[in-house]
Structures are given as C-alpha cells and as structure tokens.
Design an enzyme around this catalytic site. Structure first.
Site, mmCIF file in Angstrom:
data_model
loop_
_atom_site.group_PDB
_atom_site.id
_atom_site.type_symbol
_atom_site.label_atom_id
_atom_site.label_comp_id
_atom_site.label_asym_id
_atom_site.label_seq_id
_atom_site.Cartn_x
_atom_site.Cartn_y
_atom_site.Cartn_z
ATOM 1 N N ASP A 17 0.953 -1.234 -0.104
ATOM 2 C CA ASP A 17 0.055 0.127 0.020
ATOM 3 C C ASP A 17 0.895 1.209 0.017
ATOM 4 O O ASP A 17 1.594 1.451 1.006
ATOM 5 C CB ASP A 17 -0.926 -0.114 1.186
ATOM 6 C CG ASP A 17 -1.882 1.143 1.438
ATOM 7 O OD1 ASP A 17 -1.669 2.025 0.851
ATOM 8 O OD2 ASP A 17 -2.682 0.995 2.263
ATOM 9 N N TYR A 96 -3.711 9.466 0.091
ATOM 10 C CA TYR A 96 -3.679 9.462 1.677
ATOM 11 C C TYR A 96 -2.767 8.180 2.091
ATOM 12 O O TYR A 96 -2.596 7.302 1.334
ATOM 13 C CB TYR A 96 -5.116 8.811 2.063
ATOM 14 C CG TYR A 96 -5.242 8.844 3.671
ATOM 15 C CD1 TYR A 96 -5.201 10.113 4.275
ATOM 16 C CD2 TYR A 96 -5.357 7.783 4.184
ATOM 17 C CE1 TYR A 96 -5.103 10.200 5.562
ATOM 18 C CE2 TYR A 96 -5.437 7.699 5.559
ATOM 19 C CZ TYR A 96 -5.325 8.967 6.355
ATOM 20 O OH TYR A 96 -5.501 9.070 7.752
ATOM 21 N N ASP A 137 -7.723 -7.336 0.501
ATOM 22 C CA ASP A 137 -7.679 -6.041 1.081
ATOM 23 C C ASP A 137 -8.379 -6.083 2.311
ATOM 24 O O ASP A 137 -9.525 -6.889 2.480
ATOM 25 C CB ASP A 137 -7.977 -4.921 0.224
ATOM 26 C CG ASP A 137 -7.417 -3.621 0.946
ATOM 27 O OD1 ASP A 137 -6.625 -3.728 1.621
ATOM 28 O OD2 ASP A 137 -8.249 -2.598 0.575
ATOM 29 N N TYR A 234 0.700 -0.232 15.083
ATOM 30 C CA TYR A 234 -0.307 0.048 14.009
ATOM 31 C C TYR A 234 0.337 0.775 12.782
ATOM 32 O O TYR A 234 0.733 1.963 12.826
ATOM 33 C CB TYR A 234 -1.529 0.649 14.226
ATOM 34 C CG TYR A 234 -2.554 0.476 13.026
ATOM 35 C CD1 TYR A 234 -3.021 -0.446 12.718
ATOM 36 C CD2 TYR A 234 -2.936 2.042 12.695
ATOM 37 C CE1 TYR A 234 -3.931 -0.324 11.482
ATOM 38 C CE2 TYR A 234 -3.691 1.818 11.711
ATOM 39 C CZ TYR A 234 -4.308 0.915 11.227
ATOM 40 O OH TYR A 234 -5.238 0.926 9.955
ATOM 41 N N LYS A 237 -3.123 -2.874 7.855
ATOM 42 C CA LYS A 237 -3.306 -4.283 7.883
ATOM 43 C C LYS A 237 -2.368 -4.906 7.027
ATOM 44 O O LYS A 237 -1.851 -4.060 6.137
ATOM 45 C CB LYS A 237 -4.935 -4.540 7.642
ATOM 46 C CG LYS A 237 -5.204 -5.904 8.653
ATOM 47 C CD LYS A 237 -5.326 -5.765 10.073
ATOM 48 C CE LYS A 237 -5.511 -7.031 10.602
ATOM 49 N NZ LYS A 237 -5.186 -6.868 12.252
HETATM 50 P P1 13P Z 1 -5.217 -0.782 4.878
HETATM 51 O O1 13P Z 1 -4.466 -1.607 5.862
HETATM 52 O O2 13P Z 1 -5.729 -1.314 3.787
HETATM 53 O O3 13P Z 1 -4.623 0.471 4.385
HETATM 54 O O4 13P Z 1 -6.539 -0.134 5.779
HETATM 55 C C1 13P Z 1 -5.979 0.540 6.915
HETATM 56 C C2 13P Z 1 -7.352 1.141 7.428
HETATM 57 O O5 13P Z 1 -7.153 1.746 8.479
HETATM 58 C C3 13P Z 1 -8.833 0.935 6.856
HETATM 59 O O6 13P Z 1 -9.843 1.486 7.967
HETATM 60 MG MG MG Z 2 -4.098 1.931 3.276
HETATM 61 MG MG MG Z 3 -4.775 -2.543 2.271
#
Ligand code: 13P
Ligand code: MG
Ligand code: MG
Ligand code: 13P
Length: 389
Positions: A17, A96, A137, A234, A237
C-alpha cells in the site's frame, strides 16, 4: 517432473500500500501507471519475463514472472523501486497514507521485513500451467488459512481428494508461527486435527506453503508479512496475497474457488480492528467503501507459458458468486450493528490501536475498592482428561 536442462519459472507476487485515493479505499491509476512503467523497462532488459500490475482496494499488486528463483535480490529490488516511484507520485497527488507500507529505507536485497507482502513460487511448467493469484484487502494473511484447508484437505470442498488418484495421497502444510518465527509441517489428512488446533488461530499460525505429499511439488504459497509485528505498532493491515497451482495433479480451478463460497469472518476491516466477512469480488468491485470494506478478495486466473502470463481471467466477476456476496453483505449489516462491541471489534490483543490504556489512566482515581474478591482471568484448561473424573 523436473527435467535436467529445463529452466524453472518463478512467479513473484509482491504488493504494498503506497497510498490511496479518498482514504484507504482504492489505488490511484497514476501510481499503477508508474509501477507498470518500471516493470515494462525491466521486461525490456530481460530481468522479467512478464508482468501484470493491478490493485485490490488500496494495495498495489505486482504480479511478475522470471527465471531467478524466490527471494532474488534483483527482483525484490525492482519491486522496491516500483513502490518507491509510485510513492513519489502518491505524494505529489497528496494521496492518503502515501508510502504507508514502506516501513524503512534500508533496502538491502530483500523486501521481506520492510513492509511489502510477498508470495513467490518456483516450478517446472507443466504443458498447461493454470494458476490463480488471490489478493485481499482489509484483512490479514491468516484469512487464507480456512480456504487453504478447504482446498487441500477437505473432501467436502475438493472432490479430487477422493476421486483423483493424483490428489488422493494428500498435501503437506507449512504452518508459520508469526510470534516465534518458527515453522511446523503437517501432513493432511492424517494430522488435520493437530493442524486445525493451530491454524484456527489465524492471527498467529499461518499456512504459508502447501506441497503435494507424493513429490513435494509446490502447490500454494501465501504472504505471511504482518506489518504491525515488523513495526511494533499499527501501520495498516497486512493485506495478503497467495498463489495456487491448479488442475492436473492439483485441485481444479473450480475446487480452489469453491473454498471462497462461504464468506468466512476475518480480522481487518475498519482501522484493522474489526471482524467482517471476506467477500469475493471482481476487479471492478475491488474498492473498500462500506466501513472501509467489507474485506474483499479478488482471484485472477492465468496460464503460465514459458514464463508468459496468459490472461488474466477475473474469476469472481461472475453471477455464480452473487449469493456469496449477498450473504457477505447480510453479515456486514449484522456485524456492524454491534458497533464498538466484541466480537465485531477485535479483542484487545489483536486490535491495531486502542485508547483503552489512556481511558483507564484517565479514570484510575475514580475506581473505588469494593472489598469484593479479586480474581485473575481463569487459566485455560490444558488437561481435560483428568478433569470431571
Ligand atoms: P489498509 O491496511 O488497507 O491501509 O487499511 C487501513 C485502515 O485503517 C482501514 O480502515
Ligand atoms: Mg491503506
Ligand atoms: Mg490495504
Ligand atoms: P475437463 O474434463 O473439462 O478437463 O474437466 C476436468 C475438471 O477438472 C473439471 O473440474
């Protein structure tokens, strides 16, 4: 299967990402374009045999073929360069979380441990070599545990385990313990109860490779990178990828896909901290809108011929998955109504971030001792046989 002079083909799926449009929901086409240009140049130079660039939600996916084997520093360097250049564009566009998964600048020959997810396998091509690349995802690598079990160990999913003599001996599962960095191999069907005791905890024990038992031939590989364990906090994900070989000695394409007909609950979704159903979709629906989800998985089918990627076929882009999606959306509604309550929200150990310590600190002087019994959380029973006798 190996023939001395024949050269092996390597399939490398590496994803990251690097920033997305309007929140965490989808990759911007300009970042796909720049990553494609980097891979096109590598193909012209002969480093890559072929490539396909796509996205699932906010994850940029590099599907590559070459002859250099797994964990090759030039291939990993190429992926790193593609992600870096795409990040530059993401920053220019103000996308973002630009560069989200590139956790370190210290590239030294391998992207493992730096943030990107990696699923690679090397094999001698069969005359027809159909593979499926799965990309998800808003979830974690352990989300593939249940489907991998169904595909390679469950005869109620895969008819070939019973009726095809080439599958009948079963498969070996390499299970990785992400907390301890150790691995154990289980044979299916004879050790499935032991294996399920582990892989039913998908946040810790991840099926990362499956091999055919009779000849050790690679059948499937799953990315196991868990970003929060790398970074210690964090950062998003660990949206996983997997590659599965199909037909002629492996489960049929339809048997592999069948494992996704039940939209099972996975960890991820909003802020990486919620359980939700894994919904199979075609590429045109691979964007995460409802509560940043629900978690989705795309399946692209290719035939690999002399390293060329013939395809893809967008396998979940079909009415046959409508009822699975409808169920997933009903589960989405049902889970959402729990709001901040578990088990929609993950337990404190698995949440990607939490205010619980701050809240407890803020109100600590407001707790009053009641004089009632104090108790530690009950110990988990490990010796049921001596109990109740
Ligand atoms: P990603 O891990 O796909 O970037 O998503 C992060 C997130 O906080 C979604 O609400
Ligand atoms: Mg993301
Ligand atoms: Mg993602
Ligand atoms: P065919 O006989 O058409 O190759 O089909 C075999 C099969 O594997 C169907 O799942």
């Amino acid at each position: 299967m190996s023939s001395g002079e024949k050269i092996k083909t390597t399939v490398s799926v590496i994803k990251a990402d690097i920033g997305s449009l309007a929140g965490h929901h989808v990759v911007h086409p300009d970042t796909i374009a720049v990553a494609s240009r980097v891979l096109a140049e590598a193909k012209m130079k002969g480093l890559l045999t072929d490539y396909y660039v796509t996205n699932v939600g906010d994850d940029l996916q590099l599907i590559m073929t070459h002859k250099r084997g797994v964990d090759d520093s030039e291939i990993h360097g190429l992926a790193w360069q593609a992600f870096k250049e795409a990040t530059k564009v993401a920053k220019e566009l103000g996308l973002y979380a630009a560069g989200q998964d590139l956790l370190s600048d210290a590239f030294s020959g391998n992207v493992r441990g730096l943030g990107p997810g990696v699923a690679e396998m090397e094999f001698y091509e069969r005359p027809a070599e159909p593979i499926i690349v799965f990309m998800a995802d808003k979830t974690e690598p352990g989300a593939f545990n249940l489907p991998m079990y169904r595909i390679f160990a469950d005869p109620f999913n895969t008819a070939g385990l019973v009726i095809d003599p080439r599958l009948h001996d079963g498969f070996k599962f390499e299970v990785f313990d992400v907390y301890e960095g150790r691995e154990v191999v289980f044979k299916a069907p004879e050790e499935i109860y032991d294996m399920l005791a582990l892989i039913g905890t998908p946040g810790r024990f991840i099926v990362r490779r499956v091999r055919r038992k009779i000849d050790d031939e690679i059948a499937a590989v799953v990315s196991v990178e868990r970003l929060s364990l790398i970074a210690g906090q964090y950062v998003g994900k660990d949206d996983p990828v997997a590659v599965v070989r199909t037909q002629s000695g492996f489960p049929a394409v339809g048997e592999v896909l069948e494992a996704f007909a039940h939209p099972h609950l996975v960890a991820g979704w909003m802020r990486g901290s919620h359980h939700g159903p894994l919904m199979p979709v075609g590429l045109r629906h691979a964007k995460m809108t409802r509560f940043d989800g629900p978690p989705r998985v795309v399946a692209l089918g290719f035939n690999v011929k002399n390293g060329r990627l013939i395809g893809p076929a967008d396998l979940f882009d079909d009415v046959a998955w409508d009822e699975t999606r409808r169920l997933a959306l009903m589960i989405t509604d049902y889970m959402r109504r729990h709001g901040p309550f578990m088990p929609h929200r993950l337990g404190p150990d698995e949440m990607e971030y939490t205010t619980l310590p701050q809240v407890l600190e803020k109100i600590k002087n407001r707790f009053v001792e009641t004089g009632e019994r104090k108790a530690a959380p009950p110990k988990v029973k490990t010796d049921l046989l001596s109990h109740h006798d």
